[in-house]
Motif scaffolding. Structure first.
Motif, short mmCIF file in Angstrom:
data_model
loop_
_atom_site.label_atom_id
_atom_site.label_comp_id
_atom_site.label_asym_id
_atom_site.label_seq_id
_atom_site.Cartn_x
_atom_site.Cartn_y
_atom_site.Cartn_z
N LEU A 1 -9.98 73.02 45.64
CA LEU A 1 -11.42 73.00 45.48
C LEU A 1 -12.02 72.06 46.52
CD1 LEU A 1 -11.79 72.67 41.60
CD2 LEU A 1 -12.42 74.67 42.96
N ARG A 2 -13.07 72.50 47.17
CA ARG A 2 -13.77 71.62 48.10
C ARG A 2 -14.50 70.55 47.29
NH1 ARG A 2 -18.42 73.39 52.55
NH2 ARG A 2 -18.82 71.28 53.34
N ALA A 3 -14.44 69.30 47.75
CA ALA A 3 -15.09 68.21 47.02
C ALA A 3 -15.44 67.07 47.96
CB ALA A 3 -14.19 67.71 45.90
N ASP A 4 -16.72 66.73 48.01
CA ASP A 4 -17.18 65.54 48.72
C ASP A 4 -17.32 64.36 47.77
OD1 ASP A 4 -17.65 67.13 51.13
OD2 ASP A 4 -19.40 67.90 50.06
N LEU A 5 -17.40 64.68 46.48
CA LEU A 5 -17.52 63.66 45.44
C LEU A 5 -16.74 64.13 44.23
CD1 LEU A 5 -18.88 61.02 44.37
CD2 LEU A 5 -20.77 62.45 43.58
N ALA B 1 -25.06 62.51 44.38
CA ALA B 1 -24.47 63.83 44.59
C ALA B 1 -25.29 64.71 45.53
CB ALA B 1 -24.30 64.53 43.25
N GLU B 2 -26.40 64.23 46.03
CA GLU B 2 -27.29 65.08 46.82
C GLU B 2 -26.57 65.71 48.01
OE1 GLU B 2 -31.63 64.89 49.11
OE2 GLU B 2 -30.72 63.05 48.32
N GLY B 3 -26.63 67.04 48.08
CA GLY B 3 -26.05 67.77 49.19
C GLY B 3 -24.53 67.87 49.19
N LYS B 4 -23.89 67.39 48.15
CA LYS B 4 -22.42 67.33 48.12
C LYS B 4 -21.82 68.41 47.22
CE LYS B 4 -22.30 62.35 49.00
NZ LYS B 4 -21.90 61.02 48.48
N THR C 1 -26.16 65.84 35.67
CA THR C 1 -26.81 64.85 36.54
C THR C 1 -26.67 65.26 38.00
OG1 THR C 1 -26.51 63.02 34.98
CG2 THR C 1 -26.73 62.45 37.31
N ALA C 2 -25.47 65.71 38.38
CA ALA C 2 -25.23 66.13 39.76
C ALA C 2 -26.13 67.29 40.14
CB ALA C 2 -23.77 66.50 39.94
N VAL C 3 -26.33 68.22 39.23
CA VAL C 3 -27.24 69.35 39.49
C VAL C 3 -28.63 68.83 39.83
CG1 VAL C 3 -28.47 71.24 38.37
CG2 VAL C 3 -25.99 71.08 38.13
N ARG C 4 -29.13 67.87 39.04
CA ARG C 4 -30.48 67.36 39.23
C ARG C 4 -30.61 66.49 40.48
NH1 ARG C 4 -29.67 69.00 34.46
NH2 ARG C 4 -31.34 69.56 33.01
N GLN C 5 -29.50 65.95 40.95
CA GLN C 5 -29.54 65.17 42.19
C GLN C 5 -29.51 66.05 43.43
OE1 GLN C 5 -26.28 62.38 41.83
NE2 GLN C 5 -27.48 60.95 40.59
N GLY C 6 -29.35 67.36 43.21
CA GLY C 6 -29.37 68.28 44.34
C GLY C 6 -28.03 68.54 44.98
N ALA C 7 -26.96 68.55 44.17
CA ALA C 7 -25.63 68.83 44.70
C ALA C 7 -25.56 70.25 45.27
CB ALA C 7 -24.58 68.66 43.59
N ARG D 1 -35.86 73.02 34.80
CA ARG D 1 -35.27 71.73 34.40
C ARG D 1 -34.24 71.21 35.40
NH1 ARG D 1 -32.72 75.30 30.17
NH2 ARG D 1 -30.44 75.10 30.38
N ARG D 2 -33.70 72.07 36.24
CA ARG D 2 -32.80 71.60 37.31
C ARG D 2 -33.53 70.68 38.27
NH1 ARG D 2 -28.30 74.71 39.40
NH2 ARG D 2 -29.18 74.25 41.45
#
Length: 479
Positions: free
Chosen positions: A389-393, A286-289, A306-312, A24-25
């Protein structure tokens, strides 16, 4: 088929089969598979048919849950749907998005020792079957009325009120600033909780029933509230609350620090096939972030999943209280954990940092102190306990407040409470403007879909009484 009820002593609780987290991811499909008929019947038969059904008491709609569970156990599904629809305008939606673990199932009498009846899954099964079999019909009145009602807002409250009023025979027009009906059911709730065709088919059915929709219409810009009052015999304001609560920490204005609803709307629009420039640019993708979501409610859970499914690259939820005090559904938290979301409990953002865009979050460790006046433990910082915490988004999921409707509508006489919600007479649900009613989140504040449905059904009755008290025009025979 179940032979009798009270089967909880023999049958264990079983939810519909749950899709594996790794599967489901990778897509936007719903978490649970559909119930098989025999399984739904057996699970419904676990109901104890108790004399005081706490599941019904703790349902905002007071759904007749034991009745439709018994009918399901007996294989009488069309009757089960009729009972469910008697109190609930959207049972197929509530079966998917209601936090049953906090409402009906969480108060099931057999919960202590035997696990609750799977009420939500059975409700979803009943209604999905009703749609499949063609038992659900457009809201057609027996006789038409000449009076009309205008509704501002095509969310749960507005749609529920429209259905009730149309069934009574009123001419109903719904105005909404978006290009689709459904409100947050379309744009706020992700597909893995509520697939959009579930909402769209209700919208289409309402159109078939004679309810008119005026979409892409902003009150105060395209038409004034005064014009609508002249156009209709009564008016309902059911706009919901969309103004994101902000955070004033250092760096909150950096690019990459975004509001939850902006993020969710972009994702849902992309899924619906719309052109979404902010998604394509990566601003709301969120892809790649490395993603950090601040907040602990259901909206925060929608964002992390949602971020998980976008490929974060990674997803972290930052919440200032502990897991036991989290306002979101524990079922959603469990799903998020299974899907790889990391939770930082008892931690609050202190600042956001980065050169030209956000690159990280400086967080403060917290602990729970003495209870406040409401009985809830206060949150207090632990001196010197900081971490990064590292964060791009960074997604701010801190809740929602009402927009300034008197200013937006150009109606200063439309009074509000100190929280900015519309002030109404709670006996009649009417605002300070005669003939103008209000219901849903714009009155009670950000809440659940099920409460919006309840408010919409209640206000429809009040509008009916108001119009009839003014002197009913003769009814028209339905063609």
């Amino acid at each position: 088929m179940a032979e009798k009820m009270l089967q909880f002593v023999r049958l264990q609780q079983r939810q519909p089969d749950k899709r594996d987290a790794s599967e489901r991811r990778a897509d936007w499909g719903e978490v649970y598979q559909a119930f098989a008929a025999d399984a739904a019947s057996q699970q419904a038969s676990r109901c104890s048919q108790c004399g005081v059904p706490f599941c019904q008491v703790h349902c905002p709609l007071n759904n007749n849950i034991p009745d439709w569970l018994k009918l399901t156990a007996e294989g009488r599904l069309e009757e089960a749907y009729e009972v469910a629809a008697g109190t609930n305008t959207f049972p197929e939606i509530c079966g998917r998005v209601c936090p049953q673990d906090r409402l009906c199932e969480g108060n099931c009498v057999i919960e202590k020792g035997f696990d609750s009846v799977t009420i939500g899954a059975v409700e979803k099964y009943i209604t999905d079957t009703a749609w499949e079999k063609g038992w659900i019909k457009p809201p057609m009145p027996v006789r038409e009325r000449q009076q009309s009602v205008g509704i501002v807002g095509a969310g749960p409250a507005g749609m529920a009120a429209a259905e009730r009023l149309r069934t009574m025979g009123y001419q109903v027009t719904i105005y909404d600033r978006h290009d689709r009906a459904g409100g947050l059911m379309i744009y706020g709730i992700p597909n893995f909780k509520l697939e959009k065709d579930i909402v769209v088919r209700r919208w289409k059915q309402y159109v078939m029933g004679g309810i008119q929709f005026r979409l892409n219409t902003t009150i105060g810009r395209d038409v004034t509230l005064g014009e609508l009052r002249q156009r209709h015999d009564a008016l309902l304001v059911a706009t919901g609350v969309y103004k994101a609560r902000d955070i004033d920490n250092a760096g909150a204005g950096l690019p990459g620090v975004v509001a939850a609803l902006d993020y969710l709307i972009a994702s849902n629009r992309k899924g619906l096939g719309d052109d979404v420039p902010d998604f394509e640019s990566g601003a709301l993708n969120a892809e790649g972030k490395h993603v950090v979501v601040v907040g602990g409610g259901d909206t925060a859970m929608d964002c992390v999943r949602t971020a998980v499914r976008q490929g974060a690259a990674s997803v972290t939820c930052l919440y200032r209280r502990d897991k036991a005090n989290m306002p979101g559904s524990m079922r959603e938290v469990k799903n998020a954990e299974e899907e790889g979301v990391r939770f930082e409990w008892l931690a609050a953002p202190e600042a956001f940092f980065g050169e030209g865009k956000v690159e990280g979050v400086r967080a403060q460790r917290m602990h729970l102190g003495l209870p406040d006046a409401t009985g809830r433990q206060q949150v207090e910082p632990i001196a010197g306990a900081h971490f990064n915490l590292r964060a791009d988004l960074v997604i701010k999921a801190l809740g929602f407040d009402p927009e300034d409707l008197p200013a937006a509508f150009g109606e200063p006489e439309l009074t509000v409470t100190r929280w900015g919600t519309l002030k109404i007479d709670y006996r009649t649900m009417m605002t300070a403007l005669p003939g103008v009613f209000a219901a849903g989140d714009i009155v009670r504040g950000a809440s659940l879909v099920v409460w919006g449905i309840r408010d919409g059904r209640d206000v429809a009755e009040q509008i009916h009484q108001f119009i009839q008290a003014r002197g009913a025009a003769p009814a028209m025979a339905a063609e």
